[in-house]
Structures are given as structure tokens and as C-alpha cells.
Write a protein that holds these residues in place. Structure first.
Motif, short mmCIF file in Angstrom:
data_model
loop_
_atom_site.label_atom_id
_atom_site.label_comp_id
_atom_site.label_asym_id
_atom_site.label_seq_id
_atom_site.Cartn_x
_atom_site.Cartn_y
_atom_site.Cartn_z
N ARG A 94 0.84 -1.19 0.00
CA ARG A 94 0.00 0.00 0.00
C ARG A 94 0.87 1.25 0.00
NH1 ARG A 94 -4.47 1.05 4.69
NH2 ARG A 94 -5.52 -0.67 3.62
N SER A 100 -6.18 1.86 -4.65
CA SER A 100 -5.88 0.48 -5.01
C SER A 100 -6.36 0.21 -6.43
CB SER A 100 -6.57 -0.48 -4.05
OG SER A 100 -6.41 -1.82 -4.47
N GLU A 106 -12.04 -0.29 -4.34
CA GLU A 106 -12.49 1.08 -4.13
C GLU A 106 -13.95 1.20 -4.56
OE1 GLU A 106 -10.56 3.08 -2.65
OE2 GLU A 106 -8.49 2.53 -3.11
N ARG A 131 -7.09 10.47 2.80
CA ARG A 131 -6.46 9.14 2.76
C ARG A 131 -4.99 9.22 3.13
NH1 ARG A 131 -7.43 4.41 -1.57
NH2 ARG A 131 -9.43 4.65 -0.53
N ASP A 135 -3.40 7.21 6.23
CA ASP A 135 -2.37 6.21 5.95
C ASP A 135 -1.08 6.51 6.70
OD1 ASP A 135 -4.03 4.82 4.28
OD2 ASP A 135 -3.09 5.44 2.41
N ARG A 205 -10.08 2.14 6.73
CA ARG A 205 -8.99 1.43 6.04
C ARG A 205 -7.82 1.12 6.96
NH1 ARG A 205 -6.34 3.81 2.76
NH2 ARG A 205 -5.80 2.24 1.23
N GLU A 382 -11.02 -7.04 -1.13
CA GLU A 382 -9.68 -6.81 -1.68
C GLU A 382 -8.71 -7.90 -1.24
OE1 GLU A 382 -6.29 -3.29 -2.06
OE2 GLU A 382 -7.88 -3.11 -0.56
#
Length: 519
Positions: A94, A100, A106, A131, A135, A205, A382
Motif C-alpha cells: 500500500r 488500489s 475502491e 487518505r 495512511d 482502512r 480486496e
């Protein structure tokens, strides 16, 4: 070792290093010397001495047993001595802030070539920076705190407060006026429920359910009653405390005696003789963030019926941690009130009008939970698509089995139906006043949450079947699947049990039936 120090080797050169004491392997065009690591290998030395591994390209074997995150850990990066001449690495994990490319990983509005009537270019810009933040700042902390059980780190809470993410998680409203949101990406007056949906889904996520609730989920459900029903003086005091991340708030409704049946609650609030204070006695159970909350939005039985009161942590209020299926980082608590004295000015809404306060609050709470459930299901899809592509069974990829493809089809159908229904409801929320939402959307949101959590549990079960033993192992390839399967029932219970919410939706529909409707 830096890239400038790495040598280039041919595959023939690597193949010569295939004996005990001199073992090289190739993984994704990178050359590793594992001679000294052999005896430290968790699976034993024999794995690396296998004739199909030592001196050979072990990429397929490695990714059949390990996640990519393993090979980029410092202790393993140092084992790399070179690269294969004329070849490039193609596998990566990632990348912070990036989308992705795995199909269905997504939502369609973020997928190449797809369109949506709901999202604007501003939503897309907003999603990108949100995001990247989660992340880089939140996800690493989530992994640590989920394991050690401590509350989310102060540094994370402060970083979120700086960007006013705590405020955005409360949804659109006057509380955003004058704030700079996400560095100015979106103006307060332009912030809508799709922006909030983005924040919620990007946060999910991080993949840690206990931490997800620990990071001020209690405030998401505990502060709106103050925002919407608190006095100006109360709001001026409490809102800045909570949105700064310094003094979290939680919602304290459920008891050992009653959950969805709010009229069955036994916690009482009686007024003092002078009428200036409430005296609260009773208990609350399964209260998210209760162990570390400073404020408590409490449902009480009063002379006029059911009343909601804001209580500050003070003498007579005690909390004790409850062990649940997910991490203690969520701060799930048993709360006791022993003659807790609270000013009557802390009453939220009118005395005896607590049911309206809570029903209007439930809509947003349940909607947030659907946002989370939809995104978590997508993470499962995923992982399953990745696993079935790289896992070999009977000499072929796992997805060559029709039964596996059938399970994947069901999983995809469930997550896509949930997301699309959710986006329709979100659009209605954007177009309705808060009062209209309370009257029109309670039923649809209730049924949607029922659908989402039932879908989630079915997907969790299918995912464990696909991952096999790895799906019930807390570490390794199936760690997220195990975690998801273990914690997914929370969504089916918190905010109202599935059967209760389904019944709510149908009863609302029945009340709306025209009297002249006939077959």
C-alpha cells in the motif's frame, strides 16, 4: 543498504548459491543472502534449503506464505544484496494516499472510468488528502494500540484536531463555521454528508476495529445531542473541549437491564428540592470510550418520562473496563452513578423529551456505522481477491475453483449493494433538514443497517472459508480476515440489533400506508 550499494546479478550467478551456509534467493527481482538467516527462519531451515528455493526465484513461494509488509521490514531489507540484471521489481504494498488498482477495492466513484452523480471534484480532492493523512498518521498508531490496548495516542488526536477532523466527524453544521477544514480543501459551508462519508470510510482502512471505536467514536455519537439540544452556554463549554481531543465524550444509554428498549432503562435522575440539580443513580454498560471519557451523554428515567442529561466526570461517577471481543483501546466501560449531582442546565432538550433527542441521534449514529461496514467489507473483498490470485491449490490459482468464484461474487454483490444504497440515503440527508431526516429516514436507515451488518457477517464467514486456517490465525496472511470475523458482530449490535432495526423500518412503512391502498 542503499540502492547504490546493491550489485546486479544474473539468475545463473544466483543459482550457484544453493547450499547450506551459502543460500541466495530471488524475490521480485531482488537478491537476498539468507545464509545466516536460515536458522532464524520461523518456518525452519528446511524451507530455505529446499531445492526449489535455494538459489532460485522464490517469489511465488514467498507470497504464498507472507504478506508484502514482511519483506520491507528493516531486519529483512538488510538481507538484500542486489538485484537481477535487466529486471525490475513489480510488487509493492500500500502506498500512502494512493488508490488500489484491485477490482472492487475502491467504491466505483474512485475507480478509473466510472462516474457518479453524487461526488464533485472537491470530494475527490478531499478524499486524496484525507487518505494520505490516515495512511501516514493514523494507521501505524492503530496497529500498535490495537495490540497493546492503550487509548489512541495523544499525538494522533492532536493531529486530527489541527485539521478539524474531529469536528468533521460530527457532520455538516454550524459547529464548522469559522474552522479551516483539512488545510482549507473544503469550506465549512460546502462540507456535506458525502465529505463526512469520505472521512469515515478512509478511517476504516486502518483495519483495526477496536481502535476504530477508540479514536473518539464515543464523541461521534455522544456530542451530537449537545450540538443539537444543548443550551448556548453548555455548547460553548463542551464543544471546544471535545473537538480539541482533550476531553472526549461518550453516549451512555445501554444498561444490563435494557438496550434497544430505552423506556426500560433504570438509571434515574431526580431533582433536588430547590430544583437546581439532578441527582443521578444507576448503571450503564458497554459504553464505548467510557473508560477515558470526560463527558457522558446519559439517558435517564425522570418523573416526566425519559430525559437526556450531560454529565461531567465527577464525584460519584466511576468507570470500569469491560473485556470484549476487540481491543481494550476502545475503552468499553461499565459506568456507575452514585448520587452524581448535575446542574439542570445540563438537560439536553426538554424534560421528558429524551426519546426525540435519541431517535434523531440514532439516525446519524447508524448511518456512520453503515459507512464503516461498507468500507470494511470492501477491505475483505480486496484481501480475498489478492489471496485467491496468489494462492495455489491443485497446481492452479485458488480462483480457478468455481466455488471460490461463487463466494467472491456474493461478497462483491453485498458490498456494492450496501454502498449504493448508502449513497442514495446520504443524498437524501444532504437534501433534508435535520428534522426531516428524523421523521423520514429512521426506517430506511434502520433497514439499511440491518442489510449492511447481515451482509458483513456473511462476507466474514465466506472470507474465512476462502483463507482456511489463515482466516482463524491472528498473525500472517489472514490476520485482517481473522480480526474482521472476530469483531464484525459489534456492528450488528451497536446502534440497535438487526431485528429491532428491521422491525423499525417496516413499522414506519406501515404507518405510511395510504388508507385507500388495495390489491
Amino acid at each position: 543498504m542503499t540502492s547504490k550499494e546493491l550489485r546486479s546479478f544474473t539468475r545463473a550467478e544466483v543459482a550457484k548459491h544453493n547450499k547450506d551456509g551459502d543460500i541466495w534467493i530471488i524475490i521480485d527481482a531482488k537478491v537476498f543472502d539468507v545464509s545466516k538467516f536460515k536458522d532464524l527462519h520461523p518456518g525452519g531451515a528446511s524451507v530455505l534449503l529446499d531445492e526449489e528455493i535455494a538459489g532460485q526465484d522464490a517469489t511465488e513461494a514467498f507470497y504464498g506464505l507472507h504478506k508484502h509488509e514482511i519483506i520491507i521490514k528493516p531486519q529483512y531489507i538488510r538481507l538484500q544484496i542486489g538485484v537481477i540484471e535487466g529486471e525490475q521489481s513489480v510488487i509493492h504494498g500500500r502506498v500512502a494516499g494512493e488508490l488500489s488498482k484491485v477490482p472492487y477495492a475502491e467504491p466505483s466513484w474512485l475507480s478509473d472510468g466510472y462516474h457518479s452523480p453524487y461526488y464533485t471534484e472537491n470530494h475527490k480532492k478531499f478524499q486524496k488528502v484525507v487518505r494520505k493523512f490516515f495512511d501516514e498518521i493514523v494507521t501505524p498508531d492503530a496497529a500498535l494500540r490495537e495490540e497493546d490496548g492503550k487509548p489512541p495516542s495523544k499525538s494522533v488526536l492532536q493531529a486530527m484536531a489541527k485539521l478539524n477532523l474531529h469536528a468533521m466527524r460530527m457532520g455538516p453544521g454550524k459547529h464548522l463555521q469559522g474552522l479551516v477544514l483539512m488545510g482549507g480543501i473544503v469550506k465549512p459551508e460546502e462540507f456535506d454528508y458525502f465529505h463526512e462519508l469520505v472521512v469515515t470510510q478512509e478511517f476504516v482502512r486502518a483495519g483495526r476495529r477496536g481502535y476504530g471505536d477508540g479514536l473518539m467514536a464515543g464523541s461521534v455519537i455522544g456530542l451530537p445531542p449537545v450540538l443539537n439540544f444543548g443550551s448556548p452556554a453548555l455548547k460553548a463549554k463542551v464543544i471546544p473541549d471535545v473537538l480539541s481531543g482533550e476531553k472526549p465524550i461518550c453516549l451512555a444509554i445501554s444498561e444490563a437491564f435494557a438496550g434497544s428498549d430505552v423506556f426500560g432503562l433504570r438509571t434515574t435522575a431526580t431533582k433536588t428540592e430547590d430544583g437546581k440539580h439532578w441527582i443521578i443513580n444507576g448503571t450503564k454498560k458497554w459504553i464505548t470510550n467510557g473508560t477515558f471519557a470526560h463527558y457522558f451523554t446519559v439517558g435517564c428515567k425522570t418523573e416526566d418520562g425519559f430525559t437526556v442529561i450531560l454529565v461531567e466526570r465527577s464525584e460519584g461517577l466511576e468507570t470500569k473496563a469491560i473485556k470484549t471481543s476487540y481491543s481494550p483501546t476502545a475503552g468499553t466501560a461499565f459506568v456507575t452513578f452514585d448520587n452524581v449531582k448535575v446542574p439542570v442546565e445540563n438537560t439536553l432538550g426538554v424534560e421528558g423529551g429524551g426519546i426525540f433527542v435519541m431517535l434523531s441521534n440514532f439516525n446519524h449514529e447508524r448511518w456512520v456505522m453503515v459507512c464503516s461496514s461498507a468500507r470494511a467489507q470492501r477491505l475483505v473483498v480486496e484481501d480475498c481477491l489478492k489471496w485467491t490470485s496468489q494462492r495455489k491449490a491443485f497446481g492452479k490459482p485458488l480462483h480457478s475453483q468455481a466455488v471460490i468464484r461463487s463466494k467472491m461474487a456474493d461478497m462483491i454483490a453485498r458490498v456494492e449493494s450496501t454502498q449504493n444504497w448508502l449513497e442514495n440515503i446520504t443524498h437524501q440527508m444532504n437534501m433534508m433538514s435535520y428534522k426531516e431526516q428524523a421523521s423520514k429516514l429512521a426506517g430506511p436507515i434502520g433497514i439499511l443497517k440491518m442489510h449492511a451488518t447481515r451482509s458483513a457477517q456473511a462476507t466474514a464467514t465466506d472470507a474465512v472459508q476462502i483463507f482456511g486456517g489463515r482466516g482463524i490465525t491472528r498473525t500472517g496472511m489472514g490476520d485482517f480476515i481473522e480480526h474482521y470475523h472476530r469483531t464484525v458482530p459489534f456492528d450488528a449490535i451497536l446502534g440497535g440489533a438487526e431485528d429491532v432495526l428491521g422491525d423499525l423500518g417496516v413499522r414506519q412503512a406501515i404507518r405510511g400506508m395510504p388508507k385507500n391502498a388495495r390489491l
